[in-house]
Design a protein around this motif. Sequence first.
Motif, short mmCIF file in Angstrom:
data_model
loop_
_atom_site.label_atom_id
_atom_site.label_comp_id
_atom_site.label_asym_id
_atom_site.label_seq_id
_atom_site.Cartn_x
_atom_site.Cartn_y
_atom_site.Cartn_z
N PHE A 33 -1.16 1.52 8.20
CA PHE A 33 -2.03 1.40 7.02
C PHE A 33 -3.25 0.55 7.36
N LEU B 133 0.81 -1.22 0.00
CA LEU B 133 0.00 0.00 0.00
C LEU B 133 0.85 1.27 0.00
N THR C 139 -0.25 1.73 -7.66
CA THR C 139 0.57 0.52 -7.46
C THR C 139 -0.29 -0.68 -7.12
N VAL D 79 -3.98 5.46 2.16
CA VAL D 79 -2.72 4.84 1.71
C VAL D 79 -2.28 5.47 0.39
N PRO D 80 -0.96 5.55 0.17
CA PRO D 80 -0.47 6.13 -1.09
C PRO D 80 -0.80 5.30 -2.32
N ALA D 81 -0.86 3.97 -2.17
CA ALA D 81 -0.97 3.10 -3.34
C ALA D 81 -2.22 3.37 -4.17
N LEU D 82 -3.26 3.91 -3.54
CA LEU D 82 -4.50 4.20 -4.29
C LEU D 82 -4.33 5.40 -5.21
N ARG D 83 -3.30 6.22 -4.96
CA ARG D 83 -3.00 7.37 -5.82
C ARG D 83 -4.25 8.20 -6.09
N PRO E 150 4.24 7.89 4.59
CA PRO E 150 3.52 7.55 5.82
C PRO E 150 4.01 6.20 6.35
N SER F 293 -3.40 10.09 0.07
CA SER F 293 -2.14 9.34 0.17
C SER F 293 -1.57 9.34 1.58
N LYS F 294 -1.80 10.43 2.34
CA LYS F 294 -1.22 10.52 3.67
C LYS F 294 -2.17 10.00 4.73
N VAL G 266 -8.99 -1.52 3.61
CA VAL G 266 -8.77 -1.40 2.16
C VAL G 266 -9.20 -2.71 1.48
N GLU H 200 3.92 2.50 7.33
CA GLU H 200 3.16 1.31 6.90
C GLU H 200 2.43 0.65 8.07
#
Lengths: 399, 399
Positions: free
Chosen positions: B42, A63, A273, B242-246, B37, B238-239, B47, B39
């Motif tokens: 998370f 993530l 990602t 989670v960042p992975a979702l962009r 951030p 993202s902060k 998610v 992990e």
Amino acid sequence: MNYTFSSFTDGLKSSAVREILKLTQGNAVISLAGGLPAEDYFPIEAVKEAFERVFQTGGKGSLQYGLTEGYTPLREAIGTRMAAKGVTVKPENMLITTGSQQAIYLLTRIYLSAGDVILVENPTYLAALQIFKASGVQVVGVDADEHGMLMDDLDAKLAQYKPKMVYVTPTFANPTGKVWSLERRQGLLARCKPNNVLILEDDPYGEIQFDENASYPSIFSLDEHPEGSAVLYTSTFSKTVVPALRTGWIVGDSRVIAQMAKAKQAVDLHSSTLDQQALYQLLTHFDLDGHIRTIRKEYRSRMELMKSLLQDARFADLKWSEPQGGMFFWVELPESIDASELLKKAVEKGVAFVPGVDFYAENPRRNTMRLNFTHTDNASMKLGLDRLAEALAAYKQNA
Amino acid sequence: MNYTFSSFTDGLKSSAVREILKLTQGNAVISLAGGLPAEDYFPIEAVKEAFERVFQTGGKGSLQYGLTEGYTPLREAIGTRMAAKGVTVKPENMLITTGSQQAIYLLTRIYLSAGDVILVENPTYLAALQIFKASGVQVVGVDADEHGMLMDDLDAKLAQYKPKMVYVTPTFANPTGKVWSLERRQGLLARCKPNNVLILEDDPYGEIQFDENASYPSIFSLDEHPEGSAVLYTSTFSKTVVPALRTGWIVGDSRVIAQMAKAKQAVDLHSSTLDQQALYQLLTHFDLDGHIRTIRKEYRSRMELMKSLLQDARFADLKWSEPQGGMFFWVELPESIDASELLKKAVEKGVAFVPGVDFYAENPRRNTMRLNFTHTDNASMKLGLDRLAEALAAYKQNA
């Protein structure tokens, strides 16, 4: 506040396709407009399992932020798929993008400046035209027949315009459905490379071929090792897996890819990602080639249905060729019919298509339209073509 | 092939942060560099469940193409969150983007032309600077103190440069961690709006505040109704998720948003719809505010640890302020120390940070650095600061 916009917005028209998509969302209009794959064949279980596997194997690390260039195992897996087609690329020759649309945009951003010339087939993919025009690039159409660009006209335009790039979709072109012959592919490469003219080969539909035994080598595969290649090749999983993942890729010389990655870093840091990891899991745990064989068969059968419907007497004055793959029939109406006007009548009757005019770089032929055959089921397609026939009849009556 | 690139690439340096990220991936270097951030916090179960719910409720339709503007229920859900902070926006005032990075890029693309002037805090977010510089925009720094830009200098530079836009991160700025006073926020708005100067308010860190009772109204919220507003406001999940979702978003006048959507259509058609749907499910089924309270507490405790470590005698000649939120300490080293040179020593010792130099629009102060306190656990942070102390000692010995 008085807002004043940059020249980039001058070239941007909202795409007719997407405006029509909006118009038809959630109502009873049958849309033959978009380039949408059929939801019926989406491998939802495989996608679902792929995400489960990402969370299971990757844990919280899955993530976090990722690399701009893309998830390395995914780049390797795509490389393996390309190797099966005779093209060897390393991860440094590849950038993962948000659909192949972004690959076209990024290459334009780093390679072309306002005033540069790009040669294209005429007609060609409208969203690529939008990028070029908004960027201030001069877009020049090259004459073509059913086998691809005409080499004489290409020679003439290379000499006259000194273009920096040629943009082509040689396999099941959008909108024409055309397939370039091997000779024309070789001819394009042989003319561009010595003149330092870059070729952007856009191949979203290449895997949707109806003849399992046919072979359509990419122009990229006809060139040497990616390093020093005249070709940048882009494709996507939107048509073969699902569009929602928005995952495309581009391959070519590592110096060009590196510049694109730097631009992508500024543009959006990196693509999702999670989606990239899911796609990697899917590529390594799902029989994608088997799935592609299934959709080829199903799309072919939908194409055959549309063909038989278009052979009806009500469409006797329409001209079209049978597509060998891809998603579209490209249809020529009688000269007297303006497809944009016909569309208004068609939407009243409950069917939508895309008028051909927006696909032309220059000299648009207003009596053309694009019909998608992949998205609608058989019953809707029949009803849709009935409605189209009604719209045509009404148009002719009023004319 | 001889490749020749556009001027856009001239302004693009690969970000120091991301080059360091690459350098430190998978090895033993403790990175205090990125804006990552932790992990540990998370919400992976949430998610995972969100994706399950997307497949369950959306079925195959959830895998199709979506709207460029973004998934409508997500835009509505973000609108509801913003309404709780006193800002009313409708879906047409909002565009979903691939992180807030893309929002900054798209606004720059449609609003600024080469030669236009933008005012920024100095130092400011380096990836925003990259976009502006690569686009040929002249970037001018405005003097500031700990409460934000100095209004006198702002007045002078508005008069001198006639800028089209001002870019600010008024709440827990990157890299300085600074919070603008209400007075300065009002002052900026009062000066820009009558002069038709657009304000881009970048707020990725606003939710990471350590004082639960403090209130930091956005500049956007200080202006009138979004229609006609001088402010475009962008933020991201993202902060906080989670960042992975962009997934980021931008809100403002619907005419500006519409132009950005048209540009986004050309740039990448739309961001991942799966991620957008998952985020919508998460926002409607997960206590995000409770989660944000948790990470505020945890990040505050990490900040307190770094503060106590920086108070050690080995760092006596460093200057810094205690951040009230966000992710960074902004540190001033003795004048004689070049942080880029110190970084080389630090990486040898096994710790990384970001030298301040790249954050400056002009007149860089080379004796500055940014330390992230959110990503490393307590043990690594202690070890990291020990290594930083060693690197400093080694640097001074060699000097």
